[in-house]
Design an enzyme around this catalytic site. Structure first.
Site, PDB file in Angstrom:
ATOM      1  CG  ASP A   1      -5.109  -3.513   5.490  1.00  0.00           C
ATOM      2  OD1 ASP A   1      -5.711  -3.073   4.498  1.00  0.00           O
ATOM      3  OD2 ASP A   1      -3.936  -3.919   5.454  1.00  0.00           O
TER       4      ASP A   1
ATOM      5  CE  LYS B   1      -6.813   3.806   5.434  1.00  0.00           C
ATOM      6  NZ  LYS B   1      -6.460   2.466   4.941  1.00  0.00           N
TER       7      LYS B   1
ATOM      8  CE1 TYR C   1      -2.569   1.931  -6.943  1.00  0.00           C
ATOM      9  CE2 TYR C   1      -3.184   3.604  -5.325  1.00  0.00           C
ATOM     10  CZ  TYR C   1      -3.402   2.976  -6.534  1.00  0.00           C
ATOM     11  OH  TYR C   1      -4.430   3.374  -7.333  1.00  0.00           O
ATOM     12  CG  ASP C   2      -0.707   5.191  -0.131  1.00  0.00           C
ATOM     13  OD1 ASP C   2      -1.652   5.012  -0.932  1.00  0.00           O
ATOM     14  OD2 ASP C   2      -0.763   4.888   1.075  1.00  0.00           O
TER      15      ASP C   2
ATOM     16  CB  SER D   1     -10.418   8.023  -2.163  1.00  0.00           C
ATOM     17  OG  SER D   1     -10.626   7.094  -3.186  1.00  0.00           O
ATOM     18  CG  LEU D   2     -11.077   8.557   3.781  1.00  0.00           C
ATOM     19  CD1 LEU D   2     -10.856   7.783   5.074  1.00  0.00           C
ATOM     20  CD2 LEU D   2     -11.880   9.822   4.061  1.00  0.00           C
TER      21      LEU D   2
ATOM     22  CB  CYS E   1      27.152 -26.227  16.789  1.00  0.00           C
ATOM     23  SG  CYS E   1      26.531 -25.134  15.492  1.00  0.00           S
TER      24      CYS E   1
ATOM     25  CD  GLU F   1     -15.282   6.345  12.555  1.00  0.00           C
ATOM     26  OE1 GLU F   1     -16.399   6.770  12.866  1.00  0.00           O
ATOM     27  OE2 GLU F   1     -14.939   6.057  11.391  1.00  0.00           O
TER      28      GLU F   1
ATOM     29  CG  ASP G   1      -2.015  -1.030   1.153  1.00  0.00           C
ATOM     30  OD1 ASP G   1      -2.159  -1.649   0.085  1.00  0.00           O
ATOM     31  OD2 ASP G   1      -2.710  -1.227   2.164  1.00  0.00           O
TER      32      ASP G   1
ATOM     33  CB  CYS H   1      29.811 -27.494  13.919  1.00  0.00           C
ATOM     34  SG  CYS H   1      28.221 -28.375  13.854  1.00  0.00           S
TER      35      CYS H   1
ATOM     36  CB  CYS I   1      25.826 -27.803  11.038  1.00  0.00           C
ATOM     37  SG  CYS I   1      25.988 -26.213  11.899  1.00  0.00           S
TER      38      CYS I   1
ATOM     39  CE  LYS J   1     -15.302   8.480   9.072  1.00  0.00           C
ATOM     40  NZ  LYS J   1     -16.391   7.484   9.179  1.00  0.00           N
TER      41      LYS J   1
ATOM     42  CE1 TYR K   1     -16.463   3.866   5.987  1.00  0.00           C
ATOM     43  CE2 TYR K   1     -15.941   1.552   6.357  1.00  0.00           C
ATOM     44  CZ  TYR K   1     -16.114   2.625   5.495  1.00  0.00           C
ATOM     45  OH  TYR K   1     -15.947   2.447   4.147  1.00  0.00           O
TER      46      TYR K   1
ATOM     47  CE  LYS L   1      -2.355   3.902   5.018  1.00  0.00           C
ATOM     48  NZ  LYS L   1      -2.125   3.961   3.577  1.00  0.00           N
TER      49      LYS L   1
ATOM     50  CB  CYS M   1      23.066 -28.442  14.344  1.00  0.00           C
ATOM     51  SG  CYS M   1      24.827 -28.739  14.609  1.00  0.00           S
TER      52      CYS M   1
ATOM     53  CD  GLU N   1     -12.387  -1.678   5.163  1.00  0.00           C
ATOM     54  OE1 GLU N   1     -11.384  -1.944   4.467  1.00  0.00           O
ATOM     55  OE2 GLU N   1     -13.160  -0.721   4.913  1.00  0.00           O
TER      56      GLU N   1
END
Length: 672
Positions: free
Chosen positions: A116, A114, A35-36, A81-82, A430, A112, A32, A409, A406, A288, A223, A312, A424, A171
């Site tokens: 996912d 957020k 993308y942002d 969107s926000l 070791c 509130e 995300d 050793c 291993c 809000k 929400y 975020k 091991c 959500e």
């Protein structure tokens, strides 16, 4: 040189592609946050070049494209969107813009979590659920009514005096426990696993067969009111949420109305601190304006309300390349694969390595060398590889196999029958196992020797100053003086830490020694009943198994460890070095019998003490502190952001739930 117009078109193509993979296929290739970053760059370029803005630009869209699995649904009102903010100064700028428009600060705020998950629109007519839809592109969604009806937290009929028409936004999410169980079932069935709970929730809701959705443990938080006809006149968003809750709709209890922006910032700080205590995934706080009148006056931009923003949290997932898979040998000899990554910033830190847990988990996720992988780092938790981005594989990726020997050793690595972990066989010859054992011994979970971390242990091992935990207590100041970074002050500080560790309770010593299956609770039980490490080591296996809360598996492990000649020699050496092997009285000796016979489970965050201190306070008063709620539990102590599964189970079993104030009073006065 790339022109602004060329870069804008390049960004639009990337955002359309990734939006399609996220919203339609539920198989994102980037995080995300990534993308942002792309979207912010496009917004900035379009602001600088307004003549290049086109109606089909992703900046003009409020959601993702609609898939073709379900019938399209035209939303009665568009879903916007926000805008995102990531710092306090951005919140200040947001409020300043509203003050310029209103001529004053807004009349309060609502905060509130957020969530996912997957945004949905649910419609009730005269109290009956008539339609459920995905958000889609904000104007048109997909009809998922039959699937939403299978989610238990979505009421089929509202309670009380229902309005003629009610459209709510919510959500759909999947709790972490349900996510792990779903992936386990997917693995057993040979099906693809989900990268994160958000993808799992989206994939579960968008099933052609509602019966499949019904098998997934999904929940929903409501929400927002989208449309209300024939209901009461309400003036504030927070009052709307109370109204919805009264109708039987599920509103997140962490939501809060605050007076001003200082209250908003305090709420965000608390929410971020508690995000890892919750049983579902959150990635921020939606803020809000609480007054609906102010919301109406502020209005909307082309894509977002001016009266709301999403703050975020730092990204906890990123995509990067897995360059190699190597193994580490732990203190018990366990061979654990880990990922060597192309360095990436995630969860506020630069990450170059991540755990892959064990061989079975690695194969379940089908992670390969050369993959683009999703890396998750939640708070102070060790970074982990969530899974591969399969869609971008080139065919050059290499499957991995546990090495036969291993790398530290040269001894064979074997996986005992019926166990998930390969080990091991080199024992304490070791060097990796010795290093991890010594670190555990000195860590907070062991004897808590300040100043004795990996860096110091590596130096002591390299210079042959220690070979086992007992050697720590035989160190002399002059052996360290002169090494780089080791002056008189630092040496004296380490010596003080070592001296303090000589007299820790036997339970702490048992934990430090790293006996398999012996955790904190078992160590306290054994220390309370035997009081002496030599006495425990001389006990019969049957006697150990007879102790409450121990059982045959733990008893066999303790007995096997106790009869090993090397371990007996180590304990003798510890005693000779001045380490206390016996408690004058059990560690759990209580100051009173105020809570005799009481069993307490603590969940959530307490303000006046840590969870460990709360449990210790119960034990000091003669009670028991356990981690799981059962019929034997007397009280559940619920702090801030408690585990919902524990609260639910306590309610089902009619176990009293105490807040922090009642718990503190019980510690002071007992049950009277």
């Amino acid at each position: 040189m790339t022109t602004a117009e060329e870069r804008i078109e390049e960004l639009r193509q990337q955002l359309r592609y990734h939006g399609y993979r996220y919203h339609v296929l539920d198989e994102p290739e980037i995080s995300d946050t990534q993308y942002d970053v792309l979207l912010r760059e496009l917004v900035k370029l379009e602001e600088e070049n307004p003549l290049l803005i086109t109606p089909d630009s992703p900046t003009q869209r409020v959601g993702g494209p609609v898939g073709d699995l379900f019938a399209p649904v035209q939303h009665r009102r568009p879903l916007f969107s926000l805008d995102n903010v990531e710092a306090a100064k951005e919140l200040d700028a947001w409020e300043l813009r509203m003050i310029r428009q209103l001529g004053r600060p807004p009349d309060g705020y609502s905060c509130e979590l957020k969530i996912d998950g997957l945004a949905v629109v649910i419609t009730y007519e005269n109290g009956l659920l008539t339609r459920g839809a995905t958000r889609g592109d904000g104007t048109t969604g997909e009809d998922i009514t039959a699937n939403l009806r299978t989610i238990k937290s979505v009421p089929l009929r509202l309670i009380g005096q229902a309005p003629a028409l009610l459209e709510v936004r919510g959500e759909v999410y999947m709790p972490f426990a349900a996510f792990e169980e779903l992936n386990r079932r997917q693995t057993e069935a040979g099906l693809r696993i989900f990268a994160n709970p958000r993808n799992a929730a989206a994939g579960s809701v968008r099933q052609k067969d509602p019966g499949i959705t019904a098998t997934r443990d999904l929940g929903v938080w409501v929400y927002q009111v989208g449309l209300l006809e024939g209901g009461p006149t309400i003036k504030r968003h927070s009052e709307q949420m109370e109204y919805l809750n009264g109708l039987g709709l599920r509103v997140n209890p962490a939501s809060a109305a605050v007076k001003d922006l200082d209250g908003v910032k305090a709420n965000i700080e608390r929410a971020e601190k508690a995000r890892h205590d919750r049983e579902y995934q959150t990635d921020g706080v939606v803020v809000k304006v609480d007054s609906l009148s102010d919301q109406g006056e502020l209005g909307y931009t082309s894509h977002a309300p001016r009266w709301a923003v999403a703050f975020k949290f730092p990204a906890e997932e990123q995509v990067t390349r897995l360059n190699n898979i190597q193994i580490n040998i732990g203190r018990t000899g366990a061979a654990t694969p880990f990922a060597v990554l192309e360095p990436v910033f995630v969860g506020g830190a630069k990450v170059s390595f991540a755990t892959l847990h064990n061989e079975d988990e690695l194969r379940r996720k089908d992670v390969r060398i050369g993959d683009q992988v999703i890396v998750r780092r939640a708070g102070d938790v060790i970074p982990e590889v969530v899974g591969p981005v399969v869609s971008v594989r080139t065919g050059d990726e290499q499957e991995w196999a546990m090495p036969a020997t291993c790398p530290f050793c040269g001894n064979p690595i074997v996986r005992p029958s019926g166990e998930k972990v390969a080990r091991c066989t080199g024992g304490y010859t070791c060097p990796s196992r010795i290093r991890e054992w010594l670190f555990h011994f000195a860590s907070r979970g062991g004897l808590d020797i300040e100043g004795l971390g990996y860096k110091t242990i590596d130096l002591l091992l390299k210079e042959n100053l220690i070979r086992d935990p007992a050697d720590i207590f035989l160190l002399k100041p002059e052996q360290l003086l002169g090494y780089e970074g080791w002056g008189e002050v630092s040496v004296n500080k380490l010596m003080k830490g070592i001296d303090g560790a000589r007299h820790r309770p036997v339970a702490r010593l048992l934990m430090a020694l790293g006996i398999r299956h012996v955790g904190g609770t078992v160590a306290r039980v054994l220390a309370r009943n035997y009081r002496s490490l030599p006495r425990l080591m001389d006990a019969a296996e049957e006697d150990i198994a007879g102790q409450e809360g121990v059982g045959p598996v733990i008893a066999a492990s303790v007995h096997e460890w106790s009869i090993d000649p090397d371990n007996r020699a180590l304990v003798d050496k510890l005693g000779a070095a001045g380490v206390s092997l016996e408690d004058e009285m059990p560690e759990e000796t209580h100051a009173s019998d105020l809570l005799q016979g009481v069993t307490v489970v603590v969940t959530g965050t307490l303000n006046s003490m840590s969870r460990e201190q709360a449990e210790a306070a119960v034990v000091e008063r003669g009670g028991k502190a356990t981690s799981g709620v059962s019929k034997k539990t007397s009280f559940l102590v619920a702090g801030e952001s408690p585990g919902t599964s524990k609260v639910t189970k306590a309610e089902e079993l009619n176990i009293p739930i105490l807040d922090e104030a009642a718990f503190v009073e019980m510690l002071d006065k007992g049950l009277s």
